[in-house]
Design a protein around this motif. Sequence first.
Motif, PDB file in Angstrom:
ATOM      1  N   THR A 159      29.762  97.541  23.105  1.00 17.62           N
ATOM      2  CA  THR A 159      29.906  96.454  22.126  1.00 17.62           C
ATOM      3  C   THR A 159      28.539  96.051  21.573  1.00 17.62           C
ATOM      4  O   THR A 159      28.387  95.817  20.362  1.00 17.62           O
ATOM      5  CB  THR A 159      30.601  95.243  22.763  1.00 17.62           C
ATOM      6  OG1 THR A 159      31.917  95.615  23.182  1.00 17.62           O
ATOM      7  CG2 THR A 159      30.702  94.089  21.777  1.00 17.62           C
ATOM      8  N   LYS A 160      27.528  95.984  22.442  1.00 21.55           N
ATOM      9  CA  LYS A 160      26.174  95.652  21.985  1.00 21.55           C
ATOM     10  C   LYS A 160      25.632  96.717  21.033  1.00 21.55           C
ATOM     11  O   LYS A 160      24.985  96.398  20.030  1.00 21.55           O
ATOM     12  CB  LYS A 160      25.243  95.511  23.197  1.00 21.55           C
ATOM     13  CG  LYS A 160      25.506  94.280  24.052  1.00 21.55           C
ATOM     14  CD  LYS A 160      24.532  94.220  25.224  1.00 21.55           C
ATOM     15  CE  LYS A 160      24.796  93.003  26.088  1.00 21.55           C
ATOM     16  NZ  LYS A 160      23.866  92.940  27.254  1.00 21.55           N
ATOM     17  N   ASN A 164      27.210  96.424  17.680  1.00 23.26           N
ATOM     18  CA  ASN A 164      26.598  95.317  16.949  1.00 23.26           C
ATOM     19  C   ASN A 164      25.302  95.758  16.268  1.00 23.26           C
ATOM     20  O   ASN A 164      25.000  95.332  15.143  1.00 23.26           O
ATOM     21  CB  ASN A 164      26.324  94.136  17.877  1.00 23.26           C
ATOM     22  CG  ASN A 164      27.590  93.421  18.317  1.00 23.26           C
ATOM     23  OD1 ASN A 164      28.633  93.537  17.666  1.00 23.26           O
ATOM     24  ND2 ASN A 164      27.525  92.698  19.419  1.00 23.26           N
ATOM     25  N   LYS A 182      24.583  95.813  12.264  1.00 21.93           N
ATOM     26  CA  LYS A 182      23.403  95.120  11.737  1.00 21.93           C
ATOM     27  C   LYS A 182      22.586  96.044  10.847  1.00 21.93           C
ATOM     28  O   LYS A 182      22.132  95.649   9.758  1.00 21.93           O
ATOM     29  CB  LYS A 182      22.547  94.615  12.900  1.00 21.93           C
ATOM     30  CG  LYS A 182      21.301  93.851  12.474  1.00 21.93           C
ATOM     31  CD  LYS A 182      20.504  93.368  13.672  1.00 21.93           C
ATOM     32  CE  LYS A 182      19.234  92.645  13.237  1.00 21.93           C
ATOM     33  NZ  LYS A 182      18.440  92.183  14.419  1.00 21.93           N
TER      34      LYS A 182
END
Length: 304
Positions: A293-294, A297, A301
């Motif tokens: 999930t990180k 992200n 971005k």
Amino acid sequence: MRVIIVCSRNSGKIVPFIQEQGDALSQLGVEVAYFSIEGKGLCGYLKNKKRLLSKINEFMPDLIHAHYGLSGLLANLQRKIPVITTYHGSDINNTKIFPLSRLNMILSVHNIFVSEKNRLKSNQTRNQSLIPCGVDISLFQPTNKLEARQQLSLNADKKYILFAGAFTNSVKNPDLAKSALLFFQDVELLELKGYSRPEVALLLNAVDLLLLTSFSEGSPQIIKEAMACNCPIVSVSVGDVEDVVSGINGCYISSYQPTDIVAKIKQALAFGGRIQGRNRIIEMGLDSDSISTKILNVYNKVLS
């Protein structure tokens, strides 16, 4: 979102932590394709440029995620598709490779470091993240010790220590581990080599402790996997090991002195039980779902 993962296949296969990270990203809806580098050293890597460009034209990715600095340099030979690079430790700690990794950090749109030590050494302050590789806690979970030994044909009454690597890998410092074991009777040192992923999970439940004596590491996956299986650990302070195991009963940090390694092994064997490491892995968000999930992200971005 379409992502090409660029990584080496020199060991004959993609290393498990990269493959498992890709699988976790796929479960989040990312379309993942792999480009396997053939060859060693800077020249060997750069010879893959034509094949990589062909793969890019065929797959038409939104992003390229390279693992290790040299893979990033190869990916950055083209400037059309943005490149994110993850550095796993050897590309930071090796003095010959580090300058090439530093160059790649300038070329990549975002740099991911698996340990704080390596992030600080890189001196990168912009467009960077600290994201270790995650652990598949559905695979690496506590099971019955005797049953694990039965499945691996190990003696139910013997003491076993799992060495965190192959005996032929000099970076893993096997000589220190072997010299320490000379002080113990009826304790066998098992080599972590040639096992499937489910068998590694079984091993971590079957052995009395994991021993890591490496000269250099980034964020050693085997430490996190041992924690997820509640396996006691003796390790030198390398990479992010101390951050992960600190304060956990049954985990011991040693110097590189053989007498200290011996003393810590004795403590771990006397501890005799299983640790509460799995809770730490979950609390730190080091499970593969949290880590993927990180990373997603970061992808979002960069593309925004």
